[in-house]
Design a protein around this motif. Structure first.
Motif, mmCIF file in Angstrom:
data_model
loop_
_atom_site.group_PDB
_atom_site.id
_atom_site.type_symbol
_atom_site.label_atom_id
_atom_site.label_comp_id
_atom_site.label_asym_id
_atom_site.label_seq_id
_atom_site.Cartn_x
_atom_site.Cartn_y
_atom_site.Cartn_z
ATOM 1 N N MET A 100 0.826 -1.212 0.000
ATOM 2 C CA MET A 100 0.000 0.000 0.000
ATOM 3 C C MET A 100 0.858 1.259 0.000
ATOM 4 S SD MET A 100 -3.265 -0.904 2.460
ATOM 5 C CE MET A 100 -2.278 -1.337 3.893
ATOM 6 N N ALA A 101 1.964 1.220 0.754
ATOM 7 C CA ALA A 101 2.837 2.388 0.823
ATOM 8 C C ALA A 101 3.477 2.672 -0.535
ATOM 9 C CB ALA A 101 3.910 2.179 1.881
ATOM 10 N N VAL A 102 3.938 1.631 -1.213
ATOM 11 C CA VAL A 102 4.554 1.790 -2.525
ATOM 12 C C VAL A 102 3.541 2.344 -3.522
ATOM 13 C CG1 VAL A 102 5.492 0.527 -4.500
ATOM 14 C CG2 VAL A 102 6.316 0.035 -2.191
ATOM 15 N N LYS A 103 2.303 1.888 -3.409
ATOM 16 C CA LYS A 103 1.246 2.350 -4.316
ATOM 17 C C LYS A 103 1.014 3.846 -4.158
ATOM 18 C CE LYS A 103 -3.488 1.216 -5.719
ATOM 19 N NZ LYS A 103 -4.670 0.358 -5.445
ATOM 20 N N GLN A 104 1.156 4.361 -2.925
ATOM 21 C CA GLN A 104 0.926 5.776 -2.663
ATOM 22 C C GLN A 104 2.181 6.624 -2.836
ATOM 23 O OE1 GLN A 104 -1.446 6.697 0.898
ATOM 24 N NE2 GLN A 104 -1.930 4.536 1.070
ATOM 25 N N GLY A 105 3.326 5.960 -2.878
ATOM 26 C CA GLY A 105 4.586 6.676 -3.003
ATOM 27 C C GLY A 105 5.532 6.293 -1.888
ATOM 28 N N ALA A 106 6.362 5.298 -2.139
ATOM 29 C CA ALA A 106 7.201 4.705 -1.094
ATOM 30 C C ALA A 106 8.176 5.693 -0.477
ATOM 31 C CB ALA A 106 7.968 3.504 -1.656
ATOM 32 N N GLY A 107 8.531 6.744 -1.208
ATOM 33 C CA GLY A 107 9.501 7.692 -0.691
ATOM 34 C C GLY A 107 8.930 8.652 0.340
#
Length: 345
Positions: free
Chosen positions: A297-304
């Motif tokens: 989920m975090a990567v989908k929203q922008g892991a950085g």
């Protein structure tokens, strides 16, 4: 300075009067909103529209503050369970008793301030769309930087523009459409707007969200406990609205219910069964599954972005709160209890 404010207030009233005076009434609801309610009513007063404020047993002087701002105050009967839906229904009935000829009603939560120009823009939209029953606009948080939880709320309000399935607590509605469906379901604790909107849509009417600033909301959420209670409230609402709407053929929140139960109940039980019947070490894999889902989920929203990881983590944790709310609803239903609102602030 005082003269400048007075002139600004008069200009605001004059700008609105030609299009909405005599056609729109306001229903505001609240409980212990303090200065937030004052900001709400102060944003409404210059419009010169009839205002009904419905209070749910506040202890902070809210009714007196509303009366001082020329609102018609309705104190809910304490012997009947409080819900936002009940407050809106009773406020709407009172509004019609003092302004029976209005065409539209603006509902607003007591922790929200109405944006300049919203009422006129919303009325104009409904005037031009005869098949629209409800119109809402953009809501934003007053202090998104004040807490992580406030920032989450601010993100939640950023929904798609266009035809929608439902509105939130703040919306302008066509009086005839609301009357035709019998108003809100007063027994629903959370999710009363989607349930009511589903009945409107069954009547062939439409719900719209337009690209217009509508309200400034103050979640005032600074602690995990507040956020947790909000999750419990959501779960209760999912279950209650699903149970209510399935009986009329259009079940809402089925996906939300399934997700909560899967992540908080089914998955742990599967790993527990595997540990009992196959190998105890299988139970140690469960945290890894949650971590993988959080990462996805975090990567989908922008892991950085660290905010994405926090939101993803709370999303998983929230499934446990939602499941608790679901089981609370089931317990109340089995016992035949109605129950009142679940407050998180």
């Amino acid at each position: 300075m005082a003269d400048h404010k007075a002139q600004a207030s008069k200009d605001k009233m004059d700008a609105v009067s030609s299009t909405v005076r005599g056609r729109v009434g306001i229903v505001a609801i609240g409980r212990n909103e303090g200065n937030r309610l004052i900001q709400c009513l102060d944003s409404l007063a210059p419009l010169g529209l009839p205002i009904v404020y419905v209070d749910s047993a506040s202890t902070d002087g809210s009714p007196a503050a509303a009366k001082a701002r020329s609102a018609d105050v309705l104190d809910l009967d304490l012997t009947i369970a409080f819900t936002a839906a009940r407050a809106r229904n009773e406020g709407f009935d009172r509004l019609l008793s003092i302004a029976p000829d209005i065409e539209y009603v603006q509902f607003v939560d007591g922790d929200c301030e109405i944006e300049d120009g919203w009422i006129a823009a919303a009325v104009d939209f409904l005037d031009q769309h005869s098949d629209a029953a409800v119109v809402c606009g953009r809501r934003k948080e007053r202090y998104p930087e004040a807490s992580f939880y406030n920032r989450i709320c601010d993100q939640e309000w950023n929904t798609d523009i266009g035809q929608s399935n439902a509105c939130g607590g703040d919306a302008l509605m066509r009086v005839s459409a609301l009357t035709a469906v019998g108003g809100y379901n007063s027994g629903i604790i959370a999710g009363e707007e989607p349930e009511m909107c589903s009945r409107m849509r069954s009547n062939g009417l439409k719900i719209w969200r337009i690209d217009q600033p509508m309200t400034i909301h103050d979640a005032d959420m600074h602690h995990f406990r507040q956020w947790w209670l909000r999750a419990v409230r959501s779960g209760f609402g999912y279950a209650q609205v699903w149970w209510t709407t399935r009986q009329v053929g259009t079940a809402l929140y089925g996906r939300e219910l399934a997700r909560a139960i899967f992540w908080a109940v089914v998955l742990p039980l599967l790993f527990l069964a595997g540990a009992v019947f196959f190998h105890p070490l299988l139970l140690l894999l469960l945290p890894g599954v949650y971590l993988l889902q959080i990462a996805r989920m975090a990567v989908k929203q922008g892991a950085g972005d660290g905010f994405s990881w926090k939101i993803a983590t709370l999303n998983i944790v929230g499934k446990f709160g939602e499941s608790l709310g679901i089981f609370r609803f089931i317990a109340r239903m089995v016992k035949g209890q109605q129950g009142g609102a679940i407050f998180y602030k």
